[in-house]
Write a protein that holds these residues in place. Sequence first.
Motif, mmCIF file in Angstrom:
data_model
loop_
_atom_site.group_PDB
_atom_site.id
_atom_site.type_symbol
_atom_site.label_atom_id
_atom_site.label_comp_id
_atom_site.label_asym_id
_atom_site.label_seq_id
_atom_site.Cartn_x
_atom_site.Cartn_y
_atom_site.Cartn_z
ATOM 1 N N VAL A 24 -94.819 73.749 27.387
ATOM 2 C CA VAL A 24 -95.662 72.955 28.294
ATOM 3 C C VAL A 24 -95.283 73.327 29.727
ATOM 4 O O VAL A 24 -94.133 73.155 30.134
ATOM 5 N N ALA A 30 -103.078 65.393 28.994
ATOM 6 C CA ALA A 30 -102.850 65.896 30.349
ATOM 7 C C ALA A 30 -103.916 65.421 31.328
ATOM 8 O O ALA A 30 -103.637 65.210 32.515
ATOM 9 N N LEU A 46 -101.739 67.024 23.305
ATOM 10 C CA LEU A 46 -101.140 67.081 24.641
ATOM 11 C C LEU A 46 -102.137 67.578 25.679
ATOM 12 O O LEU A 46 -102.125 67.132 26.829
ATOM 13 N N ARG A 47 -103.005 68.486 25.284
ATOM 14 C CA ARG A 47 -104.023 68.967 26.227
ATOM 15 C C ARG A 47 -104.985 67.838 26.610
ATOM 16 O O ARG A 47 -105.431 67.749 27.757
ATOM 17 N N ILE A 92 -94.938 66.526 33.191
ATOM 18 C CA ILE A 92 -94.747 67.553 32.164
ATOM 19 C C ILE A 92 -93.772 67.041 31.109
ATOM 20 O O ILE A 92 -93.995 67.168 29.906
ATOM 21 N N SER A 139 -100.286 71.850 31.514
ATOM 22 C CA SER A 139 -100.154 70.418 31.799
ATOM 23 C C SER A 139 -101.130 69.948 32.873
ATOM 24 O O SER A 139 -101.338 68.739 33.034
ATOM 25 N N THR A 162 -90.215 74.423 28.581
ATOM 26 C CA THR A 162 -90.948 74.134 29.807
ATOM 27 C C THR A 162 -90.372 75.000 30.917
ATOM 28 O O THR A 162 -89.571 75.900 30.658
ATOM 29 N N ASN A 184 -103.534 61.952 33.633
ATOM 30 C CA ASN A 184 -102.566 61.732 34.702
ATOM 31 C C ASN A 184 -103.245 61.431 36.036
ATOM 32 O O ASN A 184 -104.279 61.998 36.368
ATOM 33 N N LEU A 198 -95.300 64.526 28.824
ATOM 34 C CA LEU A 198 -96.094 65.167 27.774
ATOM 35 C C LEU A 198 -95.199 65.657 26.636
ATOM 36 O O LEU A 198 -95.517 65.469 25.453
#
Length: 286
Positions: A88, A152, A148-149, A124, A117, A9, A155, A127
């Motif tokens: 990410v 996101a 994860l996409r 982040i 993210s 990250t 949020n 995730l």
Amino acid sequence: MKQRIAWITDSTAYVPDELRERHDIHIVPLDVIFEDGTYEDGFGLSPEQLYEKIDRAQTVPTTSQPSVGKFLKLYETLAESYDCAIAVHLSSRLSGTYNASLNAAGMVDFPIEVVDSQIVSYPITALILKGIALAERGEDFRAIAAALREEAAKNENYIVIGSLSQLHKGGRLSSAQFFLGNLLQIKPIFRIRGGVVELFEKVRTESKAVKRILEQLEAARKKHRITEVQILHGNVLEKALELKESITARYQDIHVLIGPLSSVLGVHGGRGTLALTWTNEPREQE
């Protein structure tokens, strides 16, 4: 056999040292550029030193994304020890960091999934933790990145700006707006939605702003399952603790995490900024 996945990250994420070491998360720093030089985000400046420099600066410091070369060097090193990687990053609509990482990923013979993210800071990290949990169940890294996409987009966040002077010095407020805002104790509330920062509301006084974001949490909780909220602050831990107390007194089933804004985010929001963020999960069927 489980894939050995490297996790990457950038420094806008809030990753506590214990978490970083336990999961071997690799963090690529952005730069904060003052009149007297350039500092790597998260290195060389304590939060107190950062805000002191911001307060003294005649012009707002700028920030800079990591270079493609910095990502490329990391990815070439990780290729020697891992099967694949998932990176990410903060919203691609707020910084070129995501694109720099994506470009570097295409230059190395090592499978890397780069995830936007659409947000900044602890979300982040949240995730990444969800991704690590999926990896421990044996999920393929490409399937994890896809999950994860989708995650996101769940949020929700609200940011109470601590310093109108930062917005003024950065050219986001005219002198008249700055004077009037201070006179009337205006507190703008922003949010990041769809990867971009937008003004949510302007309210009078900080206490009313905090009350307003707590109302948004209550409204979200009626529609969604919320198990954790994160409070990020610009060097005002006591205010973050007060906000935590308000939340835990009302919601015993919500875990509250507190962390500092990164230097890059502190530059834009200023000392005193408070952010409240959470993930809206589907309610379980009754």
